[in-house]
Design an enzyme around this catalytic site. Sequence first.
Site, PDB file in Angstrom:
ATOM      1  N   THR A 292      15.929  11.125  32.919  1.00 39.97           N
ATOM      2  CA  THR A 292      15.428  12.440  33.319  1.00 39.97           C
ATOM      3  C   THR A 292      13.941  12.575  32.986  1.00 39.97           C
ATOM      4  O   THR A 292      13.156  13.083  33.796  1.00 39.97           O
ATOM      5  CB  THR A 292      16.228  13.540  32.602  1.00 39.97           C
TER       6      THR A 292
ATOM      7  N   HIS B 228      11.895  10.869  35.587  1.00 42.40           N
ATOM      8  CA  HIS B 228      11.699  11.655  36.808  1.00 42.40           C
ATOM      9  C   HIS B 228      10.569  12.664  36.625  1.00 42.40           C
ATOM     10  O   HIS B 228       9.768  12.893  37.534  1.00 42.40           O
ATOM     11  CB  HIS B 228      12.991  12.402  37.176  1.00 42.40           C
TER      12      HIS B 228
END
Lengths: 340, 340, 340, 340
Positions: free
Chosen positions: C40, C43
């Site tokens: 995450t 990203h």
Amino acid sequence: MKAVIKAAAVPGLELRTVADPVPAEGEVILKILSTSLCGTDSHIYQWDNWAQQRIHPPRILGHEMYGEIVAVAKGVTTVQVGDRVAAESHVTCGKCFQCRTGNAHVCKNYKIMGIDRDGSFAEYVALPEQVCWKTAPEIPSDLACLQESLGNSVHAVLTEDVTGHTILVTGCGPTGLFAIAVARTAGAATIFATDISEYRLELARRVGADLAFNPQKADPSVILDQTSGEGVDAALEMSGHPTSIHMCFKYVKNAGRVVLFGIPSANVALDVANEIIFKGIRVHGITGRRLFETWYRLGGLFRAGLDIRPILTHTLPLEEFDKGFDLIHSGQCGKVVMIP
Amino acid sequence: MKAVIKAAAVPGLELRTVADPVPAEGEVILKILSTSLCGTDSHIYQWDNWAQQRIHPPRILGHEMYGEIVAVAKGVTTVQVGDRVAAESHVTCGKCFQCRTGNAHVCKNYKIMGIDRDGSFAEYVALPEQVCWKTAPEIPSDLACLQESLGNSVHAVLTEDVTGHTILVTGCGPTGLFAIAVARTAGAATIFATDISEYRLELARRVGADLAFNPQKADPSVILDQTSGEGVDAALEMSGHPTSIHMCFKYVKNAGRVVLFGIPSANVALDVANEIIFKGIRVHGITGRRLFETWYRLGGLFRAGLDIRPILTHTLPLEEFDKGFDLIHSGQCGKVVMIP
Amino acid sequence: MKAVIKAAAVPGLELRTVADPVPAEGEVILKILSTSLCGTDSHIYQWDNWAQQRIHPPRILGHEMYGEIVAVAKGVTTVQVGDRVAAESHVTCGKCFQCRTGNAHVCKNYKIMGIDRDGSFAEYVALPEQVCWKTAPEIPSDLACLQESLGNSVHAVLTEDVTGHTILVTGCGPTGLFAIAVARTAGAATIFATDISEYRLELARRVGADLAFNPQKADPSVILDQTSGEGVDAALEMSGHPTSIHMCFKYVKNAGRVVLFGIPSANVALDVANEIIFKGIRVHGITGRRLFETWYRLGGLFRAGLDIRPILTHTLPLEEFDKGFDLIHSGQCGKVVMIP
Amino acid sequence: MKAVIKAAAVPGLELRTVADPVPAEGEVILKILSTSLCGTDSHIYQWDNWAQQRIHPPRILGHEMYGEIVAVAKGVTTVQVGDRVAAESHVTCGKCFQCRTGNAHVCKNYKIMGIDRDGSFAEYVALPEQVCWKTAPEIPSDLACLQESLGNSVHAVLTEDVTGHTILVTGCGPTGLFAIAVARTAGAATIFATDISEYRLELARRVGADLAFNPQKADPSVILDQTSGEGVDAALEMSGHPTSIHMCFKYVKNAGRVVLFGIPSANVALDVANEIIFKGIRVHGITGRRLFETWYRLGGLFRAGLDIRPILTHTLPLEEFDKGFDLIHSGQCGKVVMIP
């Protein structure tokens, strides 16, 4: 305000005028619209050994309640003045292993309304926000206070799925009657019910028992006759009587389940080999309500048509609490509700 | 005897006179009292791609049946001449991993009546003893053949407990209608149902749907409005349509479950992240009936008051099978039963 | 204090000196001892479409952390200064249906550390008391921050019992590797693992995979060869790749289960009939950690001998965060831990 | 052939030469390679009250066995001459409710090898095909006969998932020792074990108990000390002693589970309220092995590394059966295997 109070360490209760409750941070004040009597209250009324150990007077009794929120203290965010709510009676700690893993109903530190803090046999009660349960307006006010007690039975009956299953309920006091009504709504195939009170057997029939009988007068082996010799899928013990406990183990089928809810007053000598092991059964000890799954299920059951009206047999003003306890001691009642 | 037979690899079926069936060891001969049409039969009638791959003519169709045993071969011990039985249509091997671990409904070697061996669109059928299901005499003869199909829905609905739960059923063909009736009997809190046929929506309401609507005409978000914004506890997909499949994933609540029963005719593009993973749901693929737990549950549901009568909309003599398939293709029917 | 921050809506991160966090009521200040990188974070670093929608700069990243409590605000009762804790990264509301029924991991209102509020890529972080997880001193400081990520895999693997079961893990990134290690500790019979990176396959073997292979080079049907033609009891999809998702559905046995954890970047076209329905399987969508059951289980797994040391391949000072993200993008790493 | 036989209704057994067994339809002849002694055999040897009611001499004893199939009768399709198999000792009817719903381990009509029909304390035994369990060649011949007994423990331990859980095993006879070994392989967090024999406590430590102690000498409250005051997730009662049964109920945590396997010789007075109900626990009565799920799990456990070698403490020729029973009566042994 007026309140029914255990004022001293002696049998009985008193109606007194006491100070209105003051809410702590995170609490609300509930104006009581209905409150019902429980077997636990009866033990405290009679001041038996258990009660003498557990209760520290003065204490306002009452843990089954419904009312309208008339004040909220600082920090309350989920309910507001005007909401009509019932109350979960167990105030759980939120911090123990059980509370943190979805089993708050067996929280090791819980406090009970009307036992560990003042309860609902009064005009007002202070209540932590977390135990308020908003109740659909379709539920009549006098029935709404019964949800706490009903929740015990919902928890017991729905421990495993009962739809299409054969069920035995031993003990047709209020929790047994609630259990029958719930099992009926849940699509149980056949519901057997036992009690020694004809009054309660008649109530059992009214809320859905297919065959309600006094095992001292009729042979319980009728259960085998009507289940192809198998016995029942689930036996729910709601009385606490040793005879009933043994009946549950005897008439549950192999690989079935026994749900124990009724509290025996003494140890019970079990034939562990034949009653439990060789039958390959599961035994569930049930107490309280799953927080808050049981309450959600209970709301759904009402929408499914659950009708508990026949189980509420007596409604009294708060002042007539003595009459309420007399009714409970007589066994000639279902639930008794008081209106302050 | 007379029989409805797929005589050659072309569309349609024929009524023919064929030799009476002869039972192998362990088999019985059933005189058919009622037999019903299924969507699978319709595929074979129309001779679509699936049917061309699967069926080897000549074959007597029919896998939903009820009748009376008129002969038993050597080795049969659990049923006898005169017994009235329905039939589990899946003849399982009893030897594979699934069969030996309680999952015979997904036996890797099962044979289906009316597909892999001759079926029930006839006066008589040969049936292995193991698939005979003794049926209570209270079940009317014309409804008794519907148990196989009903069993699919019982399996789908009762995959997890539905009592007190909110339910969405997408697709109100016969298995969807059965699912609604079962969920109603099982004490579902609120049952939403969708279809694009007003005829079937009306049937859905008759068997217990609280809100049955055409999602092309009414906004399905009414489901959120009526569930406090949560969505349903369980979404049962009984149509096979991609739109309905997505509707199930959209309107199931976080931590809820989707039950997939309807067979899509092509791949379905799923938003696996948002439809399944982030919602933390369970998806159950459902086929057939749990052997024989579903059949026992089904018997219990009848005793609990399950009424499937409204779903049987048409009864025809066997000779009018073409009319039966016309009804199915029109969608203006529930179940269609034929009497030989 | 120094912190790694997404300062503006552009790719990359910056090391900055920012004000020390101030705890709100019920919060603590954690001095970070270790914090790890997650996909995450990558990203957000790369500032892809998802990140642009989700993140509102400026934001200190980081949600996998371990440290020592150095200050507690008013109202904190369960932890104290000096406690060493990891953090559950999901700050749940405690009031929604999911939170009140044991499913807080899919709370509808949760906030994530390092995404919705400042996180742990810093010297200090403010943390609500409720998400602090006291960690046994036996767990080394550099491994202790991995518990949040490991918890995802514990949740995925232990959705159902794996002891004595055959397991397929598709994707040997960190959560796949954790899953393999957990399944090994839990007594899985045989663990198959797939990835396209030889580096990660070698790690998979080190943490317990019996057969780790690149499905682009070796035929996955070896899974059938080694499972008596059955396929696996459980397939755990930890990659998000469509090919792997289909592999899970293909190689799971009838009546088995598929656990979906990896997030696909687009819709996946599933053959719902053959991949799910006719196999009679269960599909579990898994996200986050069960609160707090997963954390307790995780502690128990460490006591059972779970060794995740091989999965921690790189340890860097906080200042070298760019190098950390380079490692993640290269795929030549397990977990990357940063020490402030 | 030679066989150890209960020839008459008196204590003891005899080695005799008897006729070779003849297989009925669907049966095989097994040449015994190993066979082990069980507590049940000991009761029959001693000819106690239970044995006098249950056994009808003459009877060849023995229900734990492993061997090679040397002949197959008509109708056998799943095994062949040359196969090496262990045997499930319960020959179930396949037709009762339990058999038809996945609970054949509590079949109401089952026959037990060596009790209801001749058993394995012989050179050959006739065996229904259905109870043959093909055994991986990796399992040594002398350990392979222990699978039936081990299966009881696998069933008991894996009733619910034990991975990462704390476990108490009361009673370190063979089934208790097997339970410890299984729980260890399954990734139990901490395993407590109790017995009054130092010999068996030492074996318990060897197969994986973290803390094995004599509760008559050491205070069992150490269990609370080492579980943060909680008690264990699962208590497995493998002894049948009332003291141990109460210990299980006392040291299981709220919402935990107690598994009852050991057979008490008399009724046990339980404090149902405090031992079961208020703790909100589940009690599982366990007998036999789940057919055949337990056997599959057992095979998987061996592949996961389960090592039961330390539990096989004595191997004797069949002729020395008296010595075997002496060992069992002394308690200075684990399992005793005989080789014909």
